[in-house]
Design an enzyme around this catalytic site. Structure first.
Site, short mmCIF file in Angstrom:
data_model
loop_
_atom_site.label_atom_id
_atom_site.label_comp_id
_atom_site.label_asym_id
_atom_site.label_seq_id
_atom_site.Cartn_x
_atom_site.Cartn_y
_atom_site.Cartn_z
N PRO A 2 7.59 2.35 0.70
CA PRO A 2 7.55 1.28 1.70
C PRO A 2 8.52 0.16 1.33
O PRO A 2 8.57 -0.29 0.19
CB PRO A 2 6.10 0.79 1.65
CG PRO A 2 5.34 1.98 1.16
CD PRO A 2 6.26 2.66 0.18
N GLU A 3 9.32 -0.26 2.31
CA GLU A 3 10.29 -1.32 2.11
C GLU A 3 9.79 -2.60 2.77
O GLU A 3 8.64 -2.66 3.20
CB GLU A 3 11.65 -0.87 2.65
CG GLU A 3 12.14 0.43 2.01
CD GLU A 3 13.45 0.94 2.58
OE1 GLU A 3 14.26 0.13 3.07
OE2 GLU A 3 13.67 2.17 2.53
N HIS A 94 -7.21 10.89 -2.18
CA HIS A 94 -6.59 10.19 -3.31
C HIS A 94 -6.91 8.69 -3.30
O HIS A 94 -6.07 7.87 -3.67
CB HIS A 94 -5.09 10.42 -3.30
CG HIS A 94 -4.70 11.86 -3.42
ND1 HIS A 94 -4.70 12.52 -4.63
CD2 HIS A 94 -4.33 12.78 -2.48
CE1 HIS A 94 -4.32 13.78 -4.44
NE2 HIS A 94 -4.10 13.96 -3.14
N ARG A 113 0.59 9.93 -5.26
CA ARG A 113 1.38 10.14 -6.48
C ARG A 113 1.00 9.22 -7.64
O ARG A 113 1.54 9.33 -8.73
CB ARG A 113 2.87 9.99 -6.14
CG ARG A 113 3.33 11.01 -5.09
CD ARG A 113 4.81 10.95 -4.84
NE ARG A 113 5.59 11.41 -5.99
CZ ARG A 113 6.91 11.50 -6.00
NH1 ARG A 113 7.61 11.18 -4.92
NH2 ARG A 113 7.54 11.93 -7.07
#
Length: 277
Positions: A2-3, A94, A113
């Site tokens: 995400p930017e 997750h 991740r």
């Protein structure tokens, strides 16, 4: 990852829900997600704290301000999600942290991740937090001006693509929005920064501001993992001109978009509109 537009969208979507709510309990399913302080201290300090009216952002960091001078500093990294939802909403596989709120809702942090991190720090120390303290200007702030770019380009003997990805140069830009801005400015990603003309620097400044603003307007870019604080996807992926469009025609000239590696990162560009010179 995400930017800036994605993180800003998460902040805005959470802000309207969290203001004034109290954290009544926390489930730490994966303790390694907490970077600072130690787990027992984190639990002791955060339970009973209320969310302030305004949340914040610096670059790609979410700043969740709490009462008694504390701030949650959250970095989503590659696949992190921070979502406000009903307690009965199905749990993501997750999910690593669950903040229980006094209205019966949850604030959940999930990360496939496991690169994302959460820290609890005194609010006055946020500007000195590692990763934030050396950050460059925000693209939509006055400090990020044409003059800033011109001056800094003359000092940086490096290629333009990795320079724009450098968070100490400008905050919040990542691969997607850099590729899009360079295409709009008609600048090849491997051009050397000091070789850009005054006009090119001005066009690049304009393009960066435009693409970031449009990214926020469309609530970010969603390909796989990114959702906002309400679990909704963004739509800027429908407006991308080069990123992830290898082999497809350029909207300007019709030539196929190409992909190359620049400083180890995939870079999408039009070889006709963005000449190497």
């Amino acid at each position: 990852m995400p930017e800036l537009p994605e993180v800003e969208t998460v902040v805005r979507s959470l802000e309207k829900h969290l203001s004034g709510l109290t954290i009544t309990d926390v489930d730490l399913i994966k303790e390694e997600v907490i970077r600072l302080p130690r787990t027992e201290n984190f639990m002791e300090q955060i339970i009973g704290r209320k969310f302030q009216k305004k949340l914040g952002r610096r670059g790609k960091y979410l700043l969740i301000h709490l009462t008694e001078g504390l701030t949650l500093v959250v970095h989503l990294r590659m696949t992190g999600r921070l979502v406000y939802c009903a307690a009965e909403y199905p749990m993501e596989k997750h999910t690593h942290v669950i903040f229980h709120l006094d209205n019966g809702k949850h604030l959940r942090f999930a990360d496939v991740r496991r690169f994302g991190r959460i820290s609890l720090v005194p609010t006055p120390e946020v500007d000195h937090f590692p990763g934030i303290k050396d950050m460059g200007p925000e693209p939509l702030d006055e400090e990020f001006s044409r003059e800033y770019l011109k001056k800094e380009f003359r000092r940086k003997r490096t290629r333009i693509k990795p320079l724009l990805l450098d968070q100490s140069f400008v905050a919040g830009l990542g691969n997607i929005y850099v590729d899009e801005a360079l295409h709009r400015a008609k600048i090849h990603p491997e051009r050397l920064a000091p070789n850009l003309t005054t006009r090119e620097a001005a066009n690049l400044h304009k393009s960066i501001v435009e693409v970031i603003s449009e990214g926020i307007l469309h609530r970010g870019t969603s390909f796989r993992d990114y959702v906002d604080g309400e679990g909704r996807t963004g739509s800027f992926q429908n407006h991308l001109r080069v990123y992830n469009r290898e082999g497809l025609p350029c909207f300007n000239c019709g030539k196929p978009i190409e992909r190359i590696k620049v400083a180890g990162r995939s870079s999408y560009y039009c070889p006709s509109c963005q000449k190497a010179k």
